[in-house]
Each structure stands twice: as C-alpha cells, then as structure tokens.
Scaffold this motif. Structure first.
Motif: not given
Length: 222
Positions: A30, A35, A37, A96, A98
């Motif tokens: 990460s 990430e 969003n 999550i 990326f």
C-alpha cells in the motif's frame, strides 16, 4: 579458497533474492499504490424526478444505504457489487483495492445497495438492442420486485491523481403520483381511496413496464 568462493556465491544469491523480494513488495504494498477512495453526491435532475434516495439516505444506517460499485481495469474486475458505506467521516468498504501503477480505471455505481445486482451484458433475447459502445455495463432492475428510487453514477478513465473518485448520482426513475378529484362534495365530506391498480399487458409490455436493464454507462433503459 573453496570456502571463500562458496561464501561469495551465497552472498551473491542473498543479494539477488533480496532485490527480487524488494521489487515484489514495491509492486504490491500500500505504500506504493494508494487505496481507492470515494466521494458521493446526489443530483436532482428535475422536479419530476423522485428524491427519496438522497445523500442523507446514502449516509444513513438503513440496511440498503450506501452504494454498490463496479470497477473495471481493462478486462480486470477490481470491484464487483462492492458495498460502500458512510463510516462516520468518510466513505469506506471492506475489500480494499489499490490503484494500478499505470493505466486508467472505470467506475460504475448504483444505489440503494443490493448484493443481487450484477453488471454485464444483456440476455440473449435482448442482446441485439445493446449499446455497441457499452455492451457490458447493464444491470437488471425489476422494479416490481424492488420498488426503490434507483440512482446511478459513473466515473471513467480515473487514475491515482483523481483519488478520491467523485461519483455524482443521477435518478434513473420518475416519480409517479395521482390527483384524485370528486364533484359535488359537501363541506365535511371526503373520499377514502382504498386501492389503486395499474395494468399493462405484462411486466414487460404495455404502458407500465415494470422490468428493465439500466446501462450504467449512460442511464439508458432497455
């Protein structure tokens, strides 16, 4: 000498392996790929549009609050019906993802949320009516099964620089209402409507079509 030569080879091997391991971490951690969003907004298309699904509803604690997201990176499905919800001060989700190190990502979203909604092509019986520019961005929405104020959004060609992804939702349906009048009512008299029925040839034909496929690319219905 043999021992020193062996030690030298072992040292070289360790350096090579360390270099490979470092490259692997750099590609997947990460720290090098932010990430993904989201930010969400709900537009109001016109006075004839329903306004039940607004930003307050999306942020509420209702079981179907928030929105579902599909993310496409070329032929890779980064997200499928991912449930994004309000987490107190930001939009969040559980699985999550990326940003890719290169290329662009297309995002498609709908609300209220339902895990049953899938995005893809039209069924064989309707495939000849598909938009040739976006044949795989349809969702099935039978409004007789799920009578909600459906909204949709997309954000195309997004990169890490566009983070957070801004989704502006549009209403996909029009509000349907009735005005009922009666002649010659005296003061104090009133009428109570107990039932209203809408008729069509079937769920897929007639004036009131209760099922359809919404294209999350442009908001068109089939």
């Amino acid at each position: 000498m043999k021992f020193l030569r062996l030690a030298f080879y072992v040292l070289i091997a360790q350096l090579v392996l360390s270099g490979c391991a470092g490259e692997g971490v750099e590609e997947t951690s990460s720290s090098s790929a932010s990430e993904i969003n989201f930010d969400a907004y709900v537009g109001r298309n016109a006075s004839t549009r329903s306004d039940v699904t607004d930003i307050d509803f999306l942020k509420s604690g209702e079981w179907n609050a928030g929105f579902g997201v599909f993310a496409r990176y070329g032929n890779t499905h980064l997200m499928d019906t991912e449930h994004v919800t309000w987490r107190g001060n930001h939009w969040g989700y559980d699985h999550i993802r990326f940003w890719p190190s290169s290329g662009k990502v297309d995002f498609y979203a709908f609300a209220p949320y339902s895990e049953q909604v899938k995005m893809g092509g039209l069924p064989d019986s309707l495939v000849n009516q598909a938009d040739s520019n976006s044949p795989n961005t349809y969702i099935d929405f039978p409004s007789n099964w799920s009578p909600v104020d459906l909204v949709w959004a997309n954000a195309k060609n997004q990169t890490k620089a566009d983070n957070p992804v801004k989704l502006t939702f549009n209403h996909a349906l029009a509000r349907f209402g009735f005005d009922i009048t009666a002649n010659n009512l005296n003061d104090g008299e009133f009428i109570t409507v107990q039932e209203v029925k809408l008729y069509g040839a079937s769920e897929w034909e007639g004036v009131f079509v209760m099922g359809g496929y919404l294209n999350l690319e442009n908001g068109d219905w089939i």
